[in-house]
Design a protein around this motif. Structure first.
Motif, PDB file in Angstrom:
ATOM      1  N   LEU A   1       0.835  -1.199   0.000  1.00  0.00           N
ATOM      2  CA  LEU A   1       0.000   0.000   0.000  1.00  0.00           C
ATOM      3  C   LEU A   1       0.872   1.253   0.000  1.00  0.00           C
ATOM      4  O   LEU A   1       0.615   2.214  -0.746  1.00  0.00           O
ATOM      5  CB  LEU A   1      -0.921  -0.009   1.228  1.00  0.00           C
ATOM      6  CG  LEU A   1      -1.717   1.271   1.478  1.00  0.00           C
ATOM      7  CD1 LEU A   1      -2.688   1.540   0.338  1.00  0.00           C
ATOM      8  CD2 LEU A   1      -2.462   1.194   2.807  1.00  0.00           C
ATOM      9  N   LEU A   2       1.930   1.243   0.817  1.00  0.00           N
ATOM     10  CA  LEU A   2       2.831   2.400   0.864  1.00  0.00           C
ATOM     11  C   LEU A   2       3.559   2.563  -0.469  1.00  0.00           C
ATOM     12  O   LEU A   2       3.789   3.696  -0.922  1.00  0.00           O
ATOM     13  CB  LEU A   2       3.835   2.237   2.011  1.00  0.00           C
ATOM     14  CG  LEU A   2       3.233   2.130   3.415  1.00  0.00           C
ATOM     15  CD1 LEU A   2       4.343   2.021   4.464  1.00  0.00           C
ATOM     16  CD2 LEU A   2       2.341   3.325   3.723  1.00  0.00           C
ATOM     17  N   ALA A   3       3.907   1.439  -1.089  1.00  0.00           N
ATOM     18  CA  ALA A   3       4.586   1.529  -2.387  1.00  0.00           C
ATOM     19  C   ALA A   3       3.644   2.122  -3.433  1.00  0.00           C
ATOM     20  O   ALA A   3       4.049   2.951  -4.263  1.00  0.00           O
ATOM     21  CB  ALA A   3       5.065   0.147  -2.832  1.00  0.00           C
ATOM     22  N   ARG A   4       2.355   1.697  -3.441  1.00  0.00           N
ATOM     23  CA  ARG A   4       1.398   2.267  -4.390  1.00  0.00           C
ATOM     24  C   ARG A   4       1.187   3.756  -4.127  1.00  0.00           C
ATOM     25  O   ARG A   4       1.071   4.561  -5.062  1.00  0.00           O
ATOM     26  CB  ARG A   4       0.060   1.520  -4.294  1.00  0.00           C
ATOM     27  CG  ARG A   4       0.124   0.087  -4.811  1.00  0.00           C
ATOM     28  CD  ARG A   4      -1.274  -0.475  -5.028  1.00  0.00           C
ATOM     29  NE  ARG A   4      -2.042  -0.545  -3.784  1.00  0.00           N
ATOM     30  CZ  ARG A   4      -2.019  -1.568  -2.931  1.00  0.00           C
ATOM     31  NH1 ARG A   4      -1.246  -2.617  -3.176  1.00  0.00           N
ATOM     32  NH2 ARG A   4      -2.777  -1.554  -1.852  1.00  0.00           N
ATOM     33  N   LEU A   5       1.162   4.129  -2.834  1.00  0.00           N
ATOM     34  CA  LEU A   5       0.991   5.543  -2.486  1.00  0.00           C
ATOM     35  C   LEU A   5       2.178   6.366  -2.990  1.00  0.00           C
ATOM     36  O   LEU A   5       1.990   7.437  -3.590  1.00  0.00           O
ATOM     37  CB  LEU A   5       0.842   5.703  -0.973  1.00  0.00           C
ATOM     38  CG  LEU A   5       0.798   7.138  -0.435  1.00  0.00           C
ATOM     39  CD1 LEU A   5      -0.362   7.914  -1.051  1.00  0.00           C
ATOM     40  CD2 LEU A   5       0.710   7.145   1.085  1.00  0.00           C
ATOM     41  N   ALA A   6       3.388   5.878  -2.767  1.00  0.00           N
ATOM     42  CA  ALA A   6       4.576   6.615  -3.218  1.00  0.00           C
ATOM     43  C   ALA A   6       4.583   6.748  -4.731  1.00  0.00           C
ATOM     44  O   ALA A   6       4.906   7.812  -5.298  1.00  0.00           O
ATOM     45  CB  ALA A   6       5.843   5.911  -2.734  1.00  0.00           C
ATOM     46  N   ALA A   7       4.216   5.653  -5.434  1.00  0.00           N
ATOM     47  CA  ALA A   7       4.202   5.692  -6.897  1.00  0.00           C
ATOM     48  C   ALA A   7       3.150   6.665  -7.407  1.00  0.00           C
ATOM     49  O   ALA A   7       3.389   7.412  -8.379  1.00  0.00           O
ATOM     50  CB  ALA A   7       3.935   4.289  -7.438  1.00  0.00           C
ATOM     51  N   ALA A   8       1.997   6.689  -6.740  1.00  0.00           N
ATOM     52  CA  ALA A   8       0.941   7.611  -7.167  1.00  0.00           C
ATOM     53  C   ALA A   8       1.357   9.058  -6.941  1.00  0.00           C
ATOM     54  O   ALA A   8       1.101   9.929  -7.783  1.00  0.00           O
ATOM     55  CB  ALA A   8      -0.355   7.300  -6.417  1.00  0.00           C
ATOM     56  N   LEU A   9       2.004   9.318  -5.818  1.00  0.00           N
ATOM     57  CA  LEU A   9       2.469  10.681  -5.549  1.00  0.00           C
ATOM     58  C   LEU A   9       3.511  11.111  -6.577  1.00  0.00           C
ATOM     59  O   LEU A   9       3.539  12.273  -7.006  1.00  0.00           O
ATOM     60  CB  LEU A   9       3.055  10.769  -4.127  1.00  0.00           C
ATOM     61  CG  LEU A   9       2.049  10.675  -2.974  1.00  0.00           C
ATOM     62  CD1 LEU A   9       2.775  10.508  -1.647  1.00  0.00           C
ATOM     63  CD2 LEU A   9       1.161  11.925  -2.933  1.00  0.00           C
ATOM     64  N   ALA A  10       4.366  10.182  -6.964  1.00  0.00           N
ATOM     65  CA  ALA A  10       5.418  10.517  -7.929  1.00  0.00           C
ATOM     66  C   ALA A  10       4.841  10.897  -9.283  1.00  0.00           C
ATOM     67  O   ALA A  10       5.507  11.581 -10.078  1.00  0.00           O
ATOM     68  CB  ALA A  10       6.397   9.354  -8.065  1.00  0.00           C
ATOM     69  N   GLN A  11       3.596  10.459  -9.582  1.00  0.00           N
ATOM     70  CA  GLN A  11       2.982  10.758 -10.866  1.00  0.00           C
ATOM     71  C   GLN A  11       2.239  12.092 -10.888  1.00  0.00           C
ATOM     72  O   GLN A  11       1.760  12.523 -11.936  1.00  0.00           O
ATOM     73  CB  GLN A  11       1.986   9.633 -11.221  1.00  0.00           C
ATOM     74  CG  GLN A  11       2.615   8.266 -11.392  1.00  0.00           C
ATOM     75  CD  GLN A  11       3.654   8.247 -12.500  1.00  0.00           C
ATOM     76  OE1 GLN A  11       3.410   8.805 -13.583  1.00  0.00           O
ATOM     77  NE2 GLN A  11       4.796   7.613 -12.241  1.00  0.00           N
ATOM     78  N   LEU A  12       2.162  12.763  -9.743  1.00  0.00           N
ATOM     79  CA  LEU A  12       1.436  14.031  -9.681  1.00  0.00           C
ATOM     80  C   LEU A  12       2.162  15.099 -10.488  1.00  0.00           C
ATOM     81  O   LEU A  12       3.393  15.135 -10.561  1.00  0.00           O
ATOM     82  CB  LEU A  12       1.290  14.487  -8.231  1.00  0.00           C
ATOM     83  CG  LEU A  12       0.448  13.598  -7.305  1.00  0.00           C
ATOM     84  CD1 LEU A  12       0.468  14.160  -5.893  1.00  0.00           C
ATOM     85  CD2 LEU A  12      -0.988  13.487  -7.812  1.00  0.00           C
ATOM     86  N   ARG A  13       1.368  15.969 -11.107  1.00  0.00           N
ATOM     87  CA  ARG A  13       1.966  17.052 -11.891  1.00  0.00           C
ATOM     88  C   ARG A  13       2.550  18.146 -11.014  1.00  0.00           C
ATOM     89  O   ARG A  13       3.494  18.816 -11.389  1.00  0.00           O
ATOM     90  CB  ARG A  13       0.909  17.651 -12.826  1.00  0.00           C
ATOM     91  CG  ARG A  13       0.548  16.740 -13.980  1.00  0.00           C
ATOM     92  CD  ARG A  13      -0.574  17.322 -14.803  1.00  0.00           C
ATOM     93  NE  ARG A  13      -1.790  17.486 -14.010  1.00  0.00           N
ATOM     94  CZ  ARG A  13      -2.913  18.028 -14.485  1.00  0.00           C
ATOM     95  NH1 ARG A  13      -2.951  18.484 -15.723  1.00  0.00           N
ATOM     96  NH2 ARG A  13      -3.984  18.134 -13.714  1.00  0.00           N
TER      97      ARG A  13
END
Length: 918
Positions: free
Chosen positions: A149-161
Motif C-alpha cells: 500500500l505504501l509503495a502504491r501511495l509513493a508511486a501515485a504521488l510521484a505521478q502528480l503534476r
C-alpha cells in the motif's frame, strides 16, 4: 482560566483544536464518513486548518523559512507547548506560497495504530484534492499496514503534476517506529512530489541524521520560534498595548520569548489597572500562566517525572546526580533526557550533563511545591547546598543555603573547608561576597565573624575587618572552645591582609612578618590535601606580606616580595591575586626606572584581568597607574593621561591608599608637565584630603609630589619644610631634598646629602640618573662644565635603554643649554626628542606639540632648507631655489644636523617629521 481557554489564548503556542477552517473543499467521492480500519468513523475536523488568533503576529522570517523548507522534501518544526508551531504553519498555509496544495492532518493519540494513521493520511490527501487514484487502496488492519500500500501511495504521488505539501501536526502523539519508517519510505520514493512538514514537540523517529547529511531537511526549532523584541512589541500593539512597549524587555526576560507566555501576559496586561506595573512585577503563580503550565505541561508527565520536576525547581540548573540526590532515585539522567527531548521547558546547558528550567516554568513549579509539599523546600535546599559545595560550585551552594536560611552551615563550610580565600580571589569571589552581604549581623560564633571580615576586606573596609576579626578572636578564646586549625589559619591570614593599622613605619613591617610566619605555621597544621586544594591561601599570604612591606615604605624589599607572591599564584582561583601582584610590582619598577620591565608586568596584569576570570568588580587600576608612570617618564603625556583616567575609574580607586596616592601624584606631575603649577599643588592637597592619615609609603609619595610642586612655584624653602623629617630617610626623599637645597642656592648642603647615595649597589636606574643630573647641575653652577658634561653623558647612557626622558625635561633648561654648547654630547641622543607631547608646558601657535627642551628651535631659513631637502633636491638645487650660495646651504645643513642631533640629511628629515617641523 480553564485549560481550553488558556490553550486558545496562546499565540499559536497552544495548538487549539476548537476552531478550524478547511483549506480546500473535498473533491473526491471518498467522503469522511468511511470508517477507519478500527471501525471508527473518519473525523473530518482533523483535515481543517487551525484558526489563527486575530492578534497573531505575522513573523515573516519564519514564514520565509517554511517556504524555503517546502522546496525540499522535509521541514521539521519542533518546540515546547505554546511555542507557536501550529499557528506558524497555519499562517503559512494561508499565505498561498506553498509549491502545491496543502494537505493538513492533525494527529491524535487514537491515531497511533499504523493502519489508522495511514487511513487518515490517505483520507486527508483525498479530502484536499491531491488526485490519487482509487487503486492506491486503504489499510485493511488497524495494527499494521501492508508495505505494498505504501509503495502504491509513493508511486501515485510521484505521478502528480504538482508537488503536494502534507502538514502533519502533532506527530509526537503517534510515537510508533513503524509509522516513522513508513513516512520515510513514502517520502524517499515519492520522487520529490511529496513535501512533508512535521510539527512535533519531540524529534520524530525518522533518520534525521541522513536527511541533514544530504541537505534534504530544514528545521525550525524552539529557539527560532522564540519571539524577538520587535515581534513582542508588535504583539503588545496588536493587543492595544502600544503605549507600554517599554515593558517588552521585562516580559522577554521572564518568558524568554515563549509565545503562549507573551500572549497570556498581554491578555492580563489588558485587564490590569496598571499594565506597566503588571509587566514589571507579575508573579507566574498569580496569572493564567500557572494554570497553563501545570495543566498542559506538568500534569501530562508521569508521577516520577513530576516529582523530579518539583524537587529540581529549587535550582537554576540541575545535574542528573544532583537530581538523584534530591529525589532519592537513580533514574534522573534518563528522565532529564526525556524532558529535554520532549521540549518540556527543560533544556541542556552547552552540551554538558546539566539542564536548566525555563524561568517561568521553574517559578510555577516552586509555587506548586510550596503549596502541596510545605516544609520540603528548605530541606531540599540544604541537601542541594551540600552536593553543590562538594562538587566545587561554592557560590551556588551558598545561594541554596542562604535561601534555606542556613547561614551557620554556609559560614562553617567556608572556614572548615578552608574556602575563606574564595571570598577574596577567584571567579566566584564577587558573587560570594554579594551573597554573604545578606549575612545576619547577630549570628554568634567565630565562623560568621571570619566570613564577615573577609567580605569587609573585599570591600576595602580594613577598619571594619579588624573589628570583626577581634570579635572572632574572642570567640576562639572562649573557655571550652576548641578551634580547628582551619579557623585559626583563617584568622591569621585575614589579620595579615587587614594589616595592623599602624602608621609608624617599623611597627607595621614587623607585625606583617610575624603574621606571615604565623600563617605559614598554621597552614602546616591543616591536613595537607586540604591545603593543596586551596593554593589561594599561600598566594594571599605572600601578597599580604608584600602589601604590608610596600605600605611600610620598604621599597628595597617590596618588589621582590610581589614577584615572589606572583610566582605563588597557581591555578585559576589565584589569578586575581596575581593580577594585583603584577600591577603593584610594575608600579614599583616604574619608580625605580625599570620601565621596560614595568611595562611588561603592567600589561600582563591587565591581560590576566581580561582573560583569566577576574571579575570586573575585582580588577585593580594599579596596572594602568604603572603604565601612566612609564608614559610620564618617557614624556608621553597623552598616554599618561589616558592611563590615569582608566586607573581613576577602577573599582579600587578611592579605597586603596597606594592607588589613591599614586593617582594624586600622577595628576600632579601631569599638571607640572603642562606648566599648571597651582593645579599640581592642588592635586596633591586633594590627595591628602581624601586619604586622611596615611601609612608611610603613600605619605612619602604625596610629600615628594608636594615638594616638586613647591619647587616648580619657585619656593624651595617650602619644599624643604615639606621634606624635612617626613617619612623614611630613603633615596627618593634624599634626592628631592638635595634638589630643593640646590634650588635654594646651597650646593654644598645638596652635595652633602647626595654623598651617601654614591655607589649604592641596589640603586635603580631612576635614582642613578637623577643623582648624576643633580651633580651635573651643581657642577654647572660652579662653572665646572667638563664635570657637568661627563655626568650628563653618564645620565644619558643610563636612561637611553629605558627611553627615560622625564628626568631631563624636568631638570630645566640648563640641560638644553649644555647640549647646545657641546654638539658632541648631543650627538646620538635623538631618542630624547622622540614622540614629544608638550613636556615643557609650552604651546605652539599652530596647535602642534612643541619640541622638548633638549632641541634648539630651527630658524625659518633652516626650516626652508629642510623642506627642500625633504623634496630630495640636491644641495645645488636648494641653493638655486633659495637664491643662496652652495656654501651657505651647507652651513644651514650643518646647523640643522647639530640641532636635531643627527648626521645625515635623511635622518634630519625623519627627525623633523617626528617633531612636526615639516
Amino acid at each position: 482560566m480553564s485549560r481550553s481557554t488558556a490553550a486558545a489564548a496562546a499565540d499559536g503556542g497552544a495548538e487549539s483544536r476548537t476552531s478550524r477552517t478547511p483549506a480546500t473543499a473535498p473533491v473526491s467521492g471518498r467522503g469522511a464518513g468511511h470508517p477507519d480500519p478500527a471501525g471508527d468513523p473518519i473525523l473530518a475536523a482533523k483535515f481543517c486548518l487551525p484558526s489563527v488568533p486575530r492578534e497573531s503576529v505575522r513573523r515573516q522570517r519564519l514564514l520565509d523559512r517554511l517556504t524555503e523548507g517546502t522546496a525540499g522534501p522535509l521541514t521539521l518544526i519542533t518546540g515546547p507547548a505554546g511555542a507557536g508551531k501550529t499557528t506558524l504553519a497555519a499562517s503559512w498555509a494561508r499565505e498561498g506560497s506553498a509549491p502545491g496544495p496543502v494537505v493538513w492532518l492533525t494527529a491524535e493519540r487514537d491515531d497511533a495504530a499504523p493502519g489508522v494513521f495511514w487511513a487518515y493520511v490517505l483520507e486527508a490527501l483525498s479530502h484536499h484534492g491531491a488526485g490519487l487514484p482509487d487503486e492506491v487502496g486503504r489499510p485493511g488492519s488497524a495494527d499494521s499496514v501492508d508495505h505494498a500500500l505504501l509503495a502504491r501511495l509513493a508511486a501515485a504521488l510521484a505521478q502528480l503534476r504538482r508537488p503536494v505539501v502534507l502538514v502533519l501536526d502533532g506527530l509526537d502523539r503517534v510515537p510508533g517506529r513503524e509509522v516513522a519508517e513508513g513516512l520515510d519510505f513514502v517520502l524517499t520514493h515519492a520522487g520529490g512530489q511529496l513535501r512533508l512538514v512535521l510539527i512535533s514537540r519531540v524529534d520524530p523517529l525518522l533518520p534525521l541524521h541522513r536527511y541533514r547529511a544530504d541537505g534534504r531537511i530544514r528545521e525550525i526549532r524552539g529557539a527560532d520560534l522564540a519571539f524577538t523584541r520587535q515581534e513582542a512589541a508588535r504583539l503588545l500593539r496588536g493587543h492595544g498595548l502600544g503605549r507600554y512597549e517599554e515593558s517588552v524587555d521585562a516580559l522577554l526576560a521572564r518568558t524568554e520569548g515563549w509565545a503562549a507566555g507573551l500572549r497570556l501576559c498581554a491578555l492580563e496586561m489588558r485587564r490590569a489597572d496598571d499594565p506597566a506595573g503588571f509587566a514589571r512585577s507579575f508573579a507566574a503563580s498569580q496569572s493564567p500562566l500557572a494554570d497553563y503550565l501545570l495543566t498542559e505541561v506538568f500534569a501530562a508527565q508521569p508521577a516520577a517525572t513530576q516529582d523530579l520536576l518539583l524537587r529540581g525547581s529549587i535550582l537554576d540548573r540541575v545535574h542528573p546526580d544532583l537530581a538523584n540526590a534530591l529525589t532519592g532515585r537513580e533514574d534522573a539522567e534518563w528522565i532529564l533526557a526525556q524532558l529535554t527531548r520532549a521540549h518540556v521547558f527543560v533544556e541542556p546547558v552547552d552540551a554538558t550533563p546539566w539542564c536548566r528550567y525555563q524561568p517561568l516554568f521553574s517559578e510555577v513549579l516552586r509555587m506548586h511545591l510550596r503549596h502541596h509539599r510545605p516544609g520540603l523546600e528548605p530541606r531540599l535546599r540544604r541537601r542541594a547546598a551540600v552536593w553543590l559545595a562538594d562538587a566545587g560550585r561554592l557560590a551556588e551552594a551558598v545561594e541554596q543555603a542562604a535561601a534555606a536560611g542556613d547561614w551557620e552551615w554556609a559560614c562553617a563550610r567556608m572556614v572548615n573547608r578552608l574556602e575563606i580565600g574564595r571570598l577574596l580571589t577567584g571567579p566566584e569571589a564577587h558573587r560570594l561576597e554579594r551573597l554573604f552581604a545578606r549575612l545576619p549581623g547577630d549570628l554568634a560564633g567565630a565562623a560568621p565573624a571570619l566570613v564577615a571580615a573577609a567580605c569587609a576586606l573585599a570591600r576595602y573596609d580594613t577598619a571594619g575587618a579588624r573589628t570583626l576579626l577581634d570579635r572572632a578572636a574572642e570567640d576562639l578564646r572562649e573557655p571550652g572552645a576548641r578551634p580547628s586549625p582551619q579557623a585559626r589559619l583563617a584568622l591569621a591570614l585575614l589579620r595579615l591582609l587587614a594589616g595592623t593599622g599602624a602608621q609608624d613605619g617599623d611597627g607595621a613591617g614587623r607585625a606583617a612578618r610575624t603574621a606571615a610566619r604565623r600563617t605559614r605555621e598554621l597552614a602546616g597544621q591543616v591536613p595537607r590535601p586540604l591545603v593543596e586544594a586551596h593554593p589561594e591561601i599561600e598566594a594571599l599570604r605572600r601578597y599580604g606580606l608584600a602589601c604590608a612591606l610596600q605600605l611600610d615604605g620598604r621599597s628595597d624589599e617590596a618588589p621582590g616580595a610581589f614577584a615572589y607572591a606572583a610566582e605563588g599564584c597557581t591555578g585559576e582561583v589565584a589569578q586575581a591575586v596575581r593580577h594585583h601582584c603584577l600591577g603593584r610590582l610594575a608600579l614599583m619598577e616604574a619608580r625605580r626606572g625599570a620601565l621596560r620591565r614595568a611595562e611588561e608586568h603592567a600589561r600582563l596584569a591587565l591581560e590576566i584581568a581580561r582573560h583569566r576570570s577576574v571579575p570586573p568588580a575585582r580588577r585593580s587600576g594599579i596596572g594602568h597607574l604603572a603604565l601612566a608612570a612609564v608614559a610620564l617618564e618617557r614624556c608621553e603625556l597623552r598616554e599618561a593621561r589616558r592611563r590615569l583616567d582608566l586607573a581613576a575609574a577602577s573599582p579600587d580607586a578611592g579605597y586603596d591608599p597606594v592607588a589613591d596616592a599614586e593617582i594624586a601624584v600622577t595628576r600632579s606631575r601631569l599638571d607640572l608637565a603642562h606648566g599648571r603649577r597651582h593645579a599640581a599643588l592642588a592635586a596633591v592637597e586633594a590627595g591628602h584630603a581624601r586619604a586622611g592619615p596615611l601609612p608611610p609609603w603613600p605619605a612619602q609619595l604625596l610629600a615628594l609630589a608636594r615638594a616638586a610642586a613647591q619647587l616648580a612655584r619657585g619656593d624651595p624653602a617650602s619644599a624643604i619644610a615639606v621634606l624635612d623629617g617626613r617619612g623614611p630617610d630613603g633615596p627618593d626623599r634624599t634626592l628631592a631634598l638635595a634638589q630643593a637645597h640646590l634650588a635654594a642656592g646651597d650646593p654644598d648642603r645638596s652635595l652633602g646629602l647626595l654623598a651617601p647615595l654614591d655607589g649604592r649597589p641596589d640603586a635603580g636606574v631612576a635614582e642613578r640618573v637623577r643623582l648624576r643630573l643633580l651633580r651635573a647641575r651643581a657642577a654647572t653652577l660652579s662653572q665646572d662644565h667638563e664635570t657637568a658634561c661627563g655626568l650628563l653623558r653618564d645620565a644619558l647612557a643610563l636612561a637611553r635603554p629605558e627611553r627615560m626622558r622625564g628626568p631631563f625635561t624636568e631638570a630645566g633648561p640648563w640641560v638644553a643649554h649644555l647640549l647646545k654648547r657641546r654638539p658632541d654630547l648631543a650627538a646620538g641622543q635623538a631618542w630624547l626628542a622622540a614622540r614629544p607631547e608638550g613636556a615643557n608646558g609650552t604651546s605652539r601657535a599652530d596647535g602642534r606639540p612643541p619640541a622638548p627642551v633638549t632641541v634648539e628651535r630651527l630658524t625659518d631659513r633652516e626650516r626652508e632648507v629642510l623642506r627642500h631637502g625633504a623634496e630630495l633636491l640636491s644641495t645645488e638645487e636648494i641653493a638655486e631655489a633659495m637664491y643662496l650660495s652652495v656654501n651657505t646651504v651647507k652651513t644651514h645643513l650643518r646647523s640643522i644636523y647639530r640641532k636635531l642631533t643627527v648626521s645625515r640629511r635623511g635622518d634630519a628629515v625623519r627627525r623633523a617629521r617626528e617633531l612636526h617641523l615639516l
